[in-house]
Design a protein around this motif. Structure first.
Motif, PDB file in Angstrom:
ATOM      1  N   LEU A 135       6.177  -1.038  12.911  1.00  0.00           N
ATOM      2  CA  LEU A 135       4.989  -1.647  12.299  1.00  0.00           C
ATOM      3  C   LEU A 135       3.732  -1.096  12.967  1.00  0.00           C
ATOM      4  O   LEU A 135       2.782  -0.700  12.301  1.00  0.00           O
ATOM      5  CB  LEU A 135       5.026  -3.174  12.454  1.00  0.00           C
ATOM      6  CG  LEU A 135       5.988  -3.934  11.537  1.00  0.00           C
ATOM      7  CD1 LEU A 135       6.045  -5.414  11.934  1.00  0.00           C
ATOM      8  CD2 LEU A 135       5.568  -3.815  10.066  1.00  0.00           C
ATOM      9  N   ARG A 136       3.751  -1.063  14.308  1.00  0.00           N
ATOM     10  CA  ARG A 136       2.553  -0.607  15.031  1.00  0.00           C
ATOM     11  C   ARG A 136       2.252   0.855  14.686  1.00  0.00           C
ATOM     12  O   ARG A 136       1.090   1.233  14.514  1.00  0.00           O
ATOM     13  CB  ARG A 136       2.780  -0.795  16.533  1.00  0.00           C
ATOM     14  CG  ARG A 136       1.518  -0.688  17.344  1.00  0.00           C
ATOM     15  CD  ARG A 136       1.679  -1.286  18.726  1.00  0.00           C
ATOM     16  NE  ARG A 136       1.537  -2.728  18.734  1.00  0.00           N
ATOM     17  CZ  ARG A 136       2.326  -3.555  19.406  1.00  0.00           C
ATOM     18  NH1 ARG A 136       3.322  -3.088  20.126  1.00  0.00           N
ATOM     19  NH2 ARG A 136       2.114  -4.857  19.367  1.00  0.00           N
ATOM     20  N   VAL A 144       8.887  -3.860  15.753  1.00  0.00           N
ATOM     21  CA  VAL A 144       7.490  -3.907  16.201  1.00  0.00           C
ATOM     22  C   VAL A 144       6.933  -2.490  16.382  1.00  0.00           C
ATOM     23  O   VAL A 144       5.831  -2.190  15.896  1.00  0.00           O
ATOM     24  CB  VAL A 144       7.364  -4.762  17.492  1.00  0.00           C
ATOM     25  CG1 VAL A 144       6.000  -4.574  18.150  1.00  0.00           C
ATOM     26  CG2 VAL A 144       7.611  -6.231  17.159  1.00  0.00           C
ATOM     27  N   PRO A 145       7.660  -1.544  17.028  1.00  0.00           N
ATOM     28  CA  PRO A 145       7.097  -0.190  17.159  1.00  0.00           C
ATOM     29  C   PRO A 145       6.867   0.474  15.796  1.00  0.00           C
ATOM     30  O   PRO A 145       5.869   1.171  15.606  1.00  0.00           O
ATOM     31  CB  PRO A 145       8.174   0.569  17.958  1.00  0.00           C
ATOM     32  CG  PRO A 145       8.934  -0.498  18.671  1.00  0.00           C
ATOM     33  CD  PRO A 145       8.898  -1.705  17.810  1.00  0.00           C
ATOM     34  N   LEU A 178       0.141   1.273  11.615  1.00  0.00           N
ATOM     35  CA  LEU A 178      -1.195   0.655  11.576  1.00  0.00           C
ATOM     36  C   LEU A 178      -2.270   1.672  11.931  1.00  0.00           C
ATOM     37  O   LEU A 178      -2.112   2.462  12.863  1.00  0.00           O
ATOM     38  CB  LEU A 178      -1.283  -0.507  12.585  1.00  0.00           C
ATOM     39  CG  LEU A 178      -0.538  -1.795  12.225  1.00  0.00           C
ATOM     40  CD1 LEU A 178      -0.671  -2.806  13.360  1.00  0.00           C
ATOM     41  CD2 LEU A 178      -1.057  -2.384  10.911  1.00  0.00           C
ATOM     42  N   GLN A 225      -6.075   2.528  13.450  1.00  0.00           N
ATOM     43  CA  GLN A 225      -6.735   1.997  14.650  1.00  0.00           C
ATOM     44  C   GLN A 225      -7.391   0.648  14.331  1.00  0.00           C
ATOM     45  O   GLN A 225      -8.107   0.533  13.328  1.00  0.00           O
ATOM     46  CB  GLN A 225      -7.810   2.984  15.108  1.00  0.00           C
ATOM     47  CG  GLN A 225      -8.450   2.578  16.384  1.00  0.00           C
ATOM     48  CD  GLN A 225      -8.618   3.767  17.327  1.00  0.00           C
ATOM     49  OE1 GLN A 225      -8.586   4.912  16.894  1.00  0.00           O
ATOM     50  NE2 GLN A 225      -8.784   3.471  18.587  1.00  0.00           N
ATOM     51  N   ARG A 255      -1.348   5.398   7.334  1.00  0.00           N
ATOM     52  CA  ARG A 255      -1.592   4.271   8.240  1.00  0.00           C
ATOM     53  C   ARG A 255      -2.472   3.251   7.523  1.00  0.00           C
ATOM     54  O   ARG A 255      -3.369   3.639   6.777  1.00  0.00           O
ATOM     55  CB  ARG A 255      -2.248   4.763   9.526  1.00  0.00           C
ATOM     56  CG  ARG A 255      -1.253   5.559  10.362  1.00  0.00           C
ATOM     57  CD  ARG A 255      -1.922   6.183  11.554  1.00  0.00           C
ATOM     58  NE  ARG A 255      -0.907   6.780  12.395  1.00  0.00           N
ATOM     59  CZ  ARG A 255      -0.589   6.329  13.610  1.00  0.00           C
ATOM     60  NH1 ARG A 255      -1.212   5.290  14.115  1.00  0.00           N
ATOM     61  NH2 ARG A 255       0.341   6.933  14.308  1.00  0.00           N
ATOM     62  N   ASP A 277      -2.069  -7.652  17.702  1.00  0.00           N
ATOM     63  CA  ASP A 277      -2.181  -6.993  16.393  1.00  0.00           C
ATOM     64  C   ASP A 277      -1.059  -7.352  15.423  1.00  0.00           C
ATOM     65  O   ASP A 277      -1.204  -7.174  14.217  1.00  0.00           O
ATOM     66  CB  ASP A 277      -2.284  -5.470  16.556  1.00  0.00           C
ATOM     67  CG  ASP A 277      -1.212  -4.882  17.457  1.00  0.00           C
ATOM     68  OD1 ASP A 277      -0.523  -5.666  18.146  1.00  0.00           O
ATOM     69  OD2 ASP A 277      -1.043  -3.649  17.466  1.00  0.00           O
ATOM     70  N   ILE A 278       0.074  -7.861  15.922  1.00  0.00           N
ATOM     71  CA  ILE A 278       1.201  -8.151  15.012  1.00  0.00           C
ATOM     72  C   ILE A 278       1.615  -9.611  15.213  1.00  0.00           C
ATOM     73  O   ILE A 278       2.089  -9.993  16.284  1.00  0.00           O
ATOM     74  CB  ILE A 278       2.384  -7.209  15.290  1.00  0.00           C
ATOM     75  CG1 ILE A 278       1.924  -5.750  15.155  1.00  0.00           C
ATOM     76  CG2 ILE A 278       3.547  -7.512  14.340  1.00  0.00           C
ATOM     77  CD1 ILE A 278       2.992  -4.718  15.449  1.00  0.00           C
ATOM     78  N   LYS A 325      -3.987  -4.604  11.690  1.00  0.00           N
ATOM     79  CA  LYS A 325      -3.212  -5.806  12.032  1.00  0.00           C
ATOM     80  C   LYS A 325      -2.036  -5.945  11.081  1.00  0.00           C
ATOM     81  O   LYS A 325      -2.132  -5.564   9.906  1.00  0.00           O
ATOM     82  CB  LYS A 325      -4.083  -7.050  11.874  1.00  0.00           C
ATOM     83  CG  LYS A 325      -5.272  -7.057  12.796  1.00  0.00           C
ATOM     84  CD  LYS A 325      -5.437  -8.402  13.411  1.00  0.00           C
ATOM     85  CE  LYS A 325      -6.293  -8.294  14.648  1.00  0.00           C
ATOM     86  NZ  LYS A 325      -7.010  -9.419  15.002  1.00  0.00           N
ATOM     87  N   ARG A 343       6.716  -9.659  21.343  1.00  0.00           N
ATOM     88  CA  ARG A 343       6.172  -8.329  21.631  1.00  0.00           C
ATOM     89  C   ARG A 343       5.075  -7.916  20.662  1.00  0.00           C
ATOM     90  O   ARG A 343       4.568  -6.812  20.723  1.00  0.00           O
ATOM     91  CB  ARG A 343       7.306  -7.295  21.613  1.00  0.00           C
ATOM     92  CG  ARG A 343       8.357  -7.563  22.697  1.00  0.00           C
ATOM     93  CD  ARG A 343       9.524  -6.592  22.593  1.00  0.00           C
ATOM     94  NE  ARG A 343       9.096  -5.226  22.492  1.00  0.00           N
ATOM     95  CZ  ARG A 343       9.718  -4.282  21.780  1.00  0.00           C
ATOM     96  NH1 ARG A 343      10.796  -4.576  21.108  1.00  0.00           N
ATOM     97  NH2 ARG A 343       9.260  -3.047  21.729  1.00  0.00           N
ATOM     98  N   GLY A 344       4.739  -8.821  19.718  1.00  0.00           N
ATOM     99  CA  GLY A 344       3.755  -8.453  18.699  1.00  0.00           C
ATOM    100  C   GLY A 344       2.350  -8.256  19.252  1.00  0.00           C
ATOM    101  O   GLY A 344       1.562  -7.485  18.703  1.00  0.00           O
TER     102      GLY A 344
END
Ligand SMILES: NC(=O)c1ccc[n+]([C@@H]2O[C@H](COP(=O)([O-])OP(=O)(O)OC[C@H]3O[C@@H](n4cnc5c(N)ncnc54)[C@H](OP(=O)(O)O)[C@@H]3O)[C@@H](O)[C@H]2O)c1
Length: 317
Positions: free
Chosen positions: A227-228, A224-225, A231, A233, A211, A258-259, A236, A254-255
């Motif tokens: 990428l998230r 997006v999921p 990441l 905690q 991560r 953080d995105i 970005k 939907r970012g």
């Protein structure tokens, strides 16, 4: 003067070399004799007028900018009556994205606020390689990503125009950098200083399974999921490219906080910071191919294939 004129949307060959009037500098502008330009991924999008919604700003039926080209380096030929900061003969570089384009020409008039002294250690071709790609990397990493020393940073597309600068900038700020590219470019990305490399041809993951505090995605092929999920905690992600309109919309809608989808706007402050990094030996533009002025359509067509290794530049006569 000679310039490539752009009268209708189409493939890069649509651009046509023509004789046009040489511009005169406005009161607060500098006339630059262009000695080199660089080609950016945006050029082929703009030439084609794609995605279609971009025509709302580029011109609905036909392009409103007659001459394309945003990254230039050259010598000041003349200055407007309100300009004291530059004089004829000064070596400068600039980005024209927010200033009416016009770089694929022998001369261009540039508002003085958009002009920066060229880093002395760079050739004109190297300097022209810097503005759009390096500032996009810089703004993605620092403004959107809040880059700090000792962070873990992932650069997706680390061998491209934006990615080669991003790896070097992140290293210059003391980050631990992982670069994602294909097999043939792994050594190139290592040579830029990346601590780790990931071969995207052998994995579906966003990175190497770890991560990251900061992801700069220059390709825009990740959901997006995904990428998230890559990441750490509080991490970005900044996304500069997109592989489909659906991906672009997903990041924009939907970012969340953080995105972010990056829309870079080059400022002289950014260029001055990059000049310092260049002169300190921390960042160096890499040139994949050099084209002659007459071959600008071929340079854009090469970039459109998506396989460029760092930057593609054009020598202007
Ligand atoms: N929003 C803005 O302000 C802004 C500004 C500048 C650029 N951009 C966008 O940012 C994107 C990147 O620009 P660029 O100048 O870096 O483009 P580029 O130089 O054309 O990128 C080419 C590189 O992408 C790599 N690549 C292709 N597919 C990949 C994948 N699936 N995974 C990892 N790497 C991959 C290629 O490596 P391999 O050959 O090894 O695959 C190649 O080295 C473009 O979409 C551009 O439009 C946006």
């Amino acid at each position: 003067m000679k310039a490539f004129v752009y009268e209708r949307y189409g493939p890069p060959e649509t651009l046509r070399m023509a004789e046009v009037d040489r511009p005169a500098p406005d009161v607060e502008a500098v006339l630059v004799k262009v000695l080199a330009a660089s080609v950016n991924a945006a050029d082929w999008h703009v030439v084609r007028g794609k995605p279609l919604f971009s025509r709302a700003t580029l011109g609905l039926l036909r392009p409103k900018h007659k001459i394309l080209g945003v990254d230039v380096a050259g010598r000041v030929e003349a200055v407007g009556s309100g300009v004291a900061r530059f004089q004829p003969g000064d070596e400068v570089y600039a980005n024209l994205l927010d200033h009416g384009y016009g770089g694929f020409a022998e001369y261009v008039s540039v508002p003085v606020d958009a002009v920066s002294p060229k880093p002395a250690s760079l050739s004109f071709e190297e300097a022209a390689a810097v503005p759009m790609a390096a500032v996009t990397a810089l703004q993605g990493l620092r403004r959107h990503g809040e880059l700090r020393p000792a962070q873990t940073v992932l650069v997706n597309g680390a061998s491209g125009g934006v990615g080669t600068f991003a790896v070097q900038i992140a290293k210059a700020y003391g980050a631990e950098v992982t670069g994602v590219t294909s097999t043939r470019n792994l050594d190139l990305v290592r040579s830029l200083g990346a601590d780790h490399v990931v071969d995207y041809t052998t994995t579906e993951d966003v990175g190497d399974g770890r991560r990251y505090d900061l992801i700069l995605d220059t390709v825009g092929n990740k959901s997006v999921p995904d990428l998230r999920g890559a990441l750490a905690q509080g991490g970005k992600a900044a996304v500069t490219g997109f592989t489909s309109v659906a991906r672009l919309l997903a990041v924009s809608l939907r970012g969340g906080k953080d995105i972010a989808q990056v829309q870079a706007h080059v400022t002289t402050k950014d260029l001055e910071l990059l000049s310092e990094l260049v002169e300190a030996g921390r960042v160096r533009p890499l040139i994949d191919r050099r084209y002659r002025f007459a071959d600008i359509p071929a340079a854009i067509a090469y970039l459109e294939q998506g396989r460029a290794r760092a930057k593609v530049v054009v020598a202007v006569p």
